[in-house]
Design a protein around this motif. Sequence first.
Motif, PDB file in Angstrom:
ATOM      1  N   VAL A 180       8.515   6.641  -5.440  1.00 51.79           N
ATOM      2  CA  VAL A 180       9.401   5.731  -4.717  1.00 51.79           C
ATOM      3  C   VAL A 180       9.887   4.567  -5.591  1.00 51.79           C
ATOM      4  CG1 VAL A 180       9.623   4.266  -2.665  1.00 51.79           C
ATOM      5  CG2 VAL A 180       8.177   6.309  -2.594  1.00 51.79           C
ATOM      6  N   VAL A 181       8.990   3.986  -6.399  1.00 43.87           N
ATOM      7  CA  VAL A 181       9.349   2.795  -7.183  1.00 43.87           C
ATOM      8  C   VAL A 181       8.906   2.945  -8.632  1.00 43.87           C
ATOM      9  CG1 VAL A 181       9.264   1.199  -5.219  1.00 43.87           C
ATOM     10  CG2 VAL A 181       7.177   1.662  -6.537  1.00 43.87           C
ATOM     11  N   LYS A 182       9.485   2.094  -9.492  1.00 45.28           N
ATOM     12  CA  LYS A 182       9.037   2.030 -10.884  1.00 45.28           C
ATOM     13  C   LYS A 182       8.973   0.558 -11.299  1.00 45.28           C
ATOM     14  CE  LYS A 182      13.645   2.666 -12.987  1.00 45.28           C
ATOM     15  NZ  LYS A 182      14.408   2.772 -11.721  1.00 45.28           N
ATOM     16  N   VAL A 183       8.213   0.273 -12.340  1.00 47.15           N
ATOM     17  CA  VAL A 183       8.039  -1.106 -12.820  1.00 47.15           C
ATOM     18  C   VAL A 183       9.402  -1.694 -13.196  1.00 47.15           C
ATOM     19  CG1 VAL A 183       7.035  -2.547 -14.622  1.00 47.15           C
ATOM     20  CG2 VAL A 183       5.688  -0.697 -13.627  1.00 47.15           C
ATOM     21  N   GLY A 184       9.650  -2.909 -12.707  1.00 51.53           N
ATOM     22  CA  GLY A 184      10.919  -3.577 -12.975  1.00 51.53           C
ATOM     23  C   GLY A 184      11.906  -3.500 -11.833  1.00 51.53           C
ATOM     24  N   ASP A 185      11.681  -2.600 -10.885  1.00 53.36           N
ATOM     25  CA  ASP A 185      12.585  -2.488  -9.731  1.00 53.36           C
ATOM     26  C   ASP A 185      12.550  -3.767  -8.901  1.00 53.36           C
ATOM     27  OD1 ASP A 185      13.318   0.051 -10.388  1.00 53.36           O
ATOM     28  OD2 ASP A 185      12.149   1.059  -8.830  1.00 53.36           O
ATOM     29  N   VAL A 186      13.726  -4.216  -8.462  1.00 55.72           N
ATOM     30  CA  VAL A 186      13.813  -5.329  -7.511  1.00 55.72           C
ATOM     31  C   VAL A 186      13.874  -4.727  -6.114  1.00 55.72           C
ATOM     32  CG1 VAL A 186      15.172  -7.293  -6.721  1.00 55.72           C
ATOM     33  CG2 VAL A 186      14.966  -6.829  -9.171  1.00 55.72           C
ATOM     34  N   VAL A 187      12.929  -5.117  -5.251  1.00 57.95           N
ATOM     35  CA  VAL A 187      12.815  -4.506  -3.930  1.00 57.95           C
ATOM     36  C   VAL A 187      12.740  -5.577  -2.845  1.00 57.95           C
ATOM     37  CG1 VAL A 187      11.697  -2.403  -4.758  1.00 57.95           C
ATOM     38  CG2 VAL A 187      10.294  -4.387  -4.189  1.00 57.95           C
ATOM     39  N   LYS A 188      13.148  -5.189  -1.652  1.00 56.42           N
ATOM     40  CA  LYS A 188      13.028  -6.057  -0.486  1.00 56.42           C
ATOM     41  C   LYS A 188      11.740  -5.675   0.240  1.00 56.42           C
ATOM     42  CE  LYS A 188      16.754  -7.132   1.656  1.00 56.42           C
ATOM     43  NZ  LYS A 188      17.967  -7.072   2.505  1.00 56.42           N
ATOM     44  N   VAL A 189      10.924  -6.685   0.580  1.00 57.08           N
ATOM     45  CA  VAL A 189       9.639  -6.434   1.226  1.00 57.08           C
ATOM     46  C   VAL A 189       9.470  -7.343   2.437  1.00 57.08           C
ATOM     47  CG1 VAL A 189       8.445  -5.636  -0.857  1.00 57.08           C
ATOM     48  CG2 VAL A 189       8.502  -8.073  -0.343  1.00 57.08           C
ATOM     49  N   LYS A 190       8.665  -6.859   3.368  1.00 58.98           N
ATOM     50  CA  LYS A 190       8.311  -7.657   4.544  1.00 58.98           C
ATOM     51  C   LYS A 190       6.834  -8.025   4.458  1.00 58.98           C
ATOM     52  CE  LYS A 190       8.635  -7.739   9.597  1.00 58.98           C
ATOM     53  NZ  LYS A 190       9.094  -6.989  10.795  1.00 58.98           N
ATOM     54  N   VAL A 191       6.528  -9.295   4.753  1.00 60.81           N
ATOM     55  CA  VAL A 191       5.149  -9.777   4.680  1.00 60.81           C
ATOM     56  C   VAL A 191       4.396  -9.304   5.920  1.00 60.81           C
ATOM     57  CG1 VAL A 191       3.656 -11.792   4.509  1.00 60.81           C
ATOM     58  CG2 VAL A 191       5.881 -11.786   3.359  1.00 60.81           C
ATOM     59  N   ARG A 192       3.357  -8.523   5.706  1.00 61.88           N
ATOM     60  CA  ARG A 192       2.538  -8.017   6.814  1.00 61.88           C
ATOM     61  C   ARG A 192       1.355  -8.938   7.112  1.00 61.88           C
ATOM     62  NH1 ARG A 192       3.135  -2.873   8.490  1.00 61.88           N
ATOM     63  NH2 ARG A 192       0.915  -2.727   9.006  1.00 61.88           N
TER      64      ARG A 192
ATOM     65  N   HIS B  36       0.843  -1.192   0.000  1.00 57.69           N
ATOM     66  CA  HIS B  36       0.000   0.000   0.000  1.00 57.69           C
ATOM     67  C   HIS B  36       0.876   1.239   0.000  1.00 57.69           C
ATOM     68  CE1 HIS B  36      -2.884   3.018   1.562  1.00 57.69           C
ATOM     69  NE2 HIS B  36      -3.759   2.297   0.883  1.00 57.69           N
ATOM     70  N   VAL B  37       0.363   2.319  -0.553  1.00 62.32           N
ATOM     71  CA  VAL B  37       1.144   3.546  -0.671  1.00 62.32           C
ATOM     72  C   VAL B  37       1.688   4.008   0.682  1.00 62.32           C
ATOM     73  CG1 VAL B  37      -0.878   5.049  -0.469  1.00 62.32           C
ATOM     74  CG2 VAL B  37       1.153   5.861  -1.696  1.00 62.32           C
ATOM     75  N   SER B  38       0.954   3.717   1.746  1.00 62.44           N
ATOM     76  CA  SER B  38       1.408   4.121   3.087  1.00 62.44           C
ATOM     77  C   SER B  38       2.556   3.269   3.588  1.00 62.44           C
ATOM     78  CB  SER B  38       0.240   4.034   4.076  1.00 62.44           C
ATOM     79  OG  SER B  38      -0.223   2.697   4.185  1.00 62.44           O
ATOM     80  N   GLU B  39       2.833   2.137   2.906  1.00 63.37           N
ATOM     81  CA  GLU B  39       3.900   1.228   3.325  1.00 63.37           C
ATOM     82  C   GLU B  39       5.112   1.291   2.404  1.00 63.37           C
ATOM     83  OE1 GLU B  39       4.087  -0.564   6.058  1.00 63.37           O
ATOM     84  OE2 GLU B  39       2.162   0.258   6.712  1.00 63.37           O
ATOM     85  N   LEU B  40       5.143   2.296   1.535  1.00 64.66           N
ATOM     86  CA  LEU B  40       6.268   2.415   0.614  1.00 64.66           C
ATOM     87  C   LEU B  40       7.480   3.086   1.253  1.00 64.66           C
ATOM     88  CD1 LEU B  40       4.400   3.466  -2.644  1.00 64.66           C
ATOM     89  CD2 LEU B  40       5.692   1.365  -2.329  1.00 64.66           C
ATOM     90  N   SER B  41       7.235   3.994   2.189  1.00 62.15           N
ATOM     91  CA  SER B  41       8.329   4.775   2.756  1.00 62.15           C
ATOM     92  C   SER B  41       7.923   5.331   4.110  1.00 62.15           C
ATOM     93  CB  SER B  41       8.700   5.927   1.813  1.00 62.15           C
ATOM     94  OG  SER B  41       9.632   6.808   2.397  1.00 62.15           O
ATOM     95  N   HIS B  42       8.919   5.655   4.929  1.00 61.47           N
ATOM     96  CA  HIS B  42       8.632   6.331   6.187  1.00 61.47           C
ATOM     97  C   HIS B  42       8.162   7.755   5.926  1.00 61.47           C
ATOM     98  CE1 HIS B  42      10.040   3.198   8.860  1.00 61.47           C
ATOM     99  NE2 HIS B  42      11.124   3.067   8.118  1.00 61.47           N
TER     100      HIS B  42
ATOM    101  N   ILE C 112       7.440  -2.191   2.181  1.00 62.33           N
ATOM    102  CA  ILE C 112       8.837  -1.827   1.933  1.00 62.33           C
ATOM    103  C   ILE C 112       9.353  -1.026   3.122  1.00 62.33           C
ATOM    104  CG2 ILE C 112      10.367  -0.424   0.496  1.00 62.33           C
ATOM    105  CD1 ILE C 112       8.668  -1.154  -1.908  1.00 62.33           C
ATOM    106  N   LYS C 113       8.481  -0.209   3.696  1.00 60.66           N
ATOM    107  CA  LYS C 113       8.852   0.657   4.818  1.00 60.66           C
ATOM    108  C   LYS C 113       9.436  -0.139   5.982  1.00 60.66           C
ATOM    109  CE  LYS C 113       5.547   2.438   7.354  1.00 60.66           C
ATOM    110  NZ  LYS C 113       4.409   3.304   7.757  1.00 60.66           N
ATOM    111  N   ASP C 114       8.839  -1.324   6.242  1.00 59.16           N
ATOM    112  CA  ASP C 114       9.278  -2.125   7.389  1.00 59.16           C
ATOM    113  C   ASP C 114      10.666  -2.725   7.204  1.00 59.16           C
ATOM    114  OD1 ASP C 114       6.961  -1.533   8.647  1.00 59.16           O
ATOM    115  OD2 ASP C 114       6.020  -3.494   8.401  1.00 59.16           O
ATOM    116  N   THR C 115      11.178  -2.707   5.975  1.00 58.98           N
ATOM    117  CA  THR C 115      12.534  -3.219   5.744  1.00 58.98           C
ATOM    118  C   THR C 115      13.578  -2.111   5.846  1.00 58.98           C
ATOM    119  OG1 THR C 115      12.515  -2.864   3.335  1.00 58.98           O
ATOM    120  CG2 THR C 115      11.571  -4.934   4.161  1.00 58.98           C
TER     121      THR C 115
END
Length: 385
Positions: free
Chosen positions: A234-246, A219-225, A259-262
């Motif tokens: 914050v991101v674009k299609v194709g970016d490799v990102v680290k995510v935490k499962v909520r 969710h947009v609220s979980e993309l960044s602090h 993404i924010k939680d990582t």
Amino acid sequence: MTEEFNESMINEVEEGDKVKGTVQQIEDKHVVVHIEGGKFDGIIPISQLSTQHIENANEVVNIGDEIEAFVTKIEQNEESGHYILSKRKLDENLSYEKLQTILDNNETIDAEVTEVVKGGLVVDAGMRGFIPASLISVDYIEDFSDYLGKVLTLKVEELDQANNRVILSHKKVEQETLSTKKDEIMNNISQGDVIEGKVARIANFGAFIDLGGVDGLVHVSELSHDHVKSPEEVVKVGDVVKVKVRAVDREAERISLSIKDTLPSPFEVIDEKFSVGDTVTGKVVRLAQFGAFVEIAPGLQGLVHISQISHEHIGNPDEVLQRGQEVQVKILSIDKEEERISLSIKETIEQVNDFDESYLNQSDSDDDNPTLGDVFGDKLKNFKL
């Protein structure tokens, strides 16, 4: 007797028969084959030599090769004759039988892409097969040229021997593979897992992350602090990102990610930037009855209590502040565990008295200390005990 003998020899091989022979001669546009038990040699035109388009006969046969083919026509005169043969027709029949079995058993076939044509791909499936553009991949493919020469695993979509039509699908194989991977991921993923994924698509409410067969939503609220208006910030299609499962909803097949939680919390590194007593510039992000929230850095918001806004008494913060306004604030306290910051605007402003301070510096005099007589005057003269 001679005429009867010749007739019987000719009738040994008939149109439609399958014959076997050996390649004796290769020409530009045909191949000469010696037919076992036949009265004449066979000729295979180049167009009937292969199920695929070829320019030269020696692309597919060599002298001495054994060949099986159908007799499509018998041509003869008083002195000689020959059989017109089709290896292509025989191969097509065998291929149709094989493909029908594959279709009936829901199996796959591996085939090489031999041509890239308008609307799809041509493959060698034992005969000429076609993969329409819509059946090439689950992904959108703009340029098919990269497929040329590749061997693809395919499902048989449609067979029509009467119209020489073979339709194949690579997309269906991909879908089944993704479905299997999706089941594995949904069964093995758990809340709290930190994994990598690729940004698959972006919506105004967040970003979908491909986890290798199933998509999860950040969710947009979980993309960044920091406050994010649009995911594209914050991101674009194709970016490799680290995510935490909520959260994982296996029944609905939904995965919530962050993404924010990582990322390190701004409060974890606040000591590197700020200390109690610092005066910094911030922006008013929210107003409440009890005070104003001021952002002093991305992800760092502090509260200016209403009593710390002004030296003057105010009933509501919006009397002197508005959202988006830049203000100077002093840091009164930092609580890293509770992630709270207390701020003051008042302490950055020098207090200005609204009266003449010269009165405070005057010395005492009789005028400044009146007696009872000064106050009541002649009234005391007429007063009798």
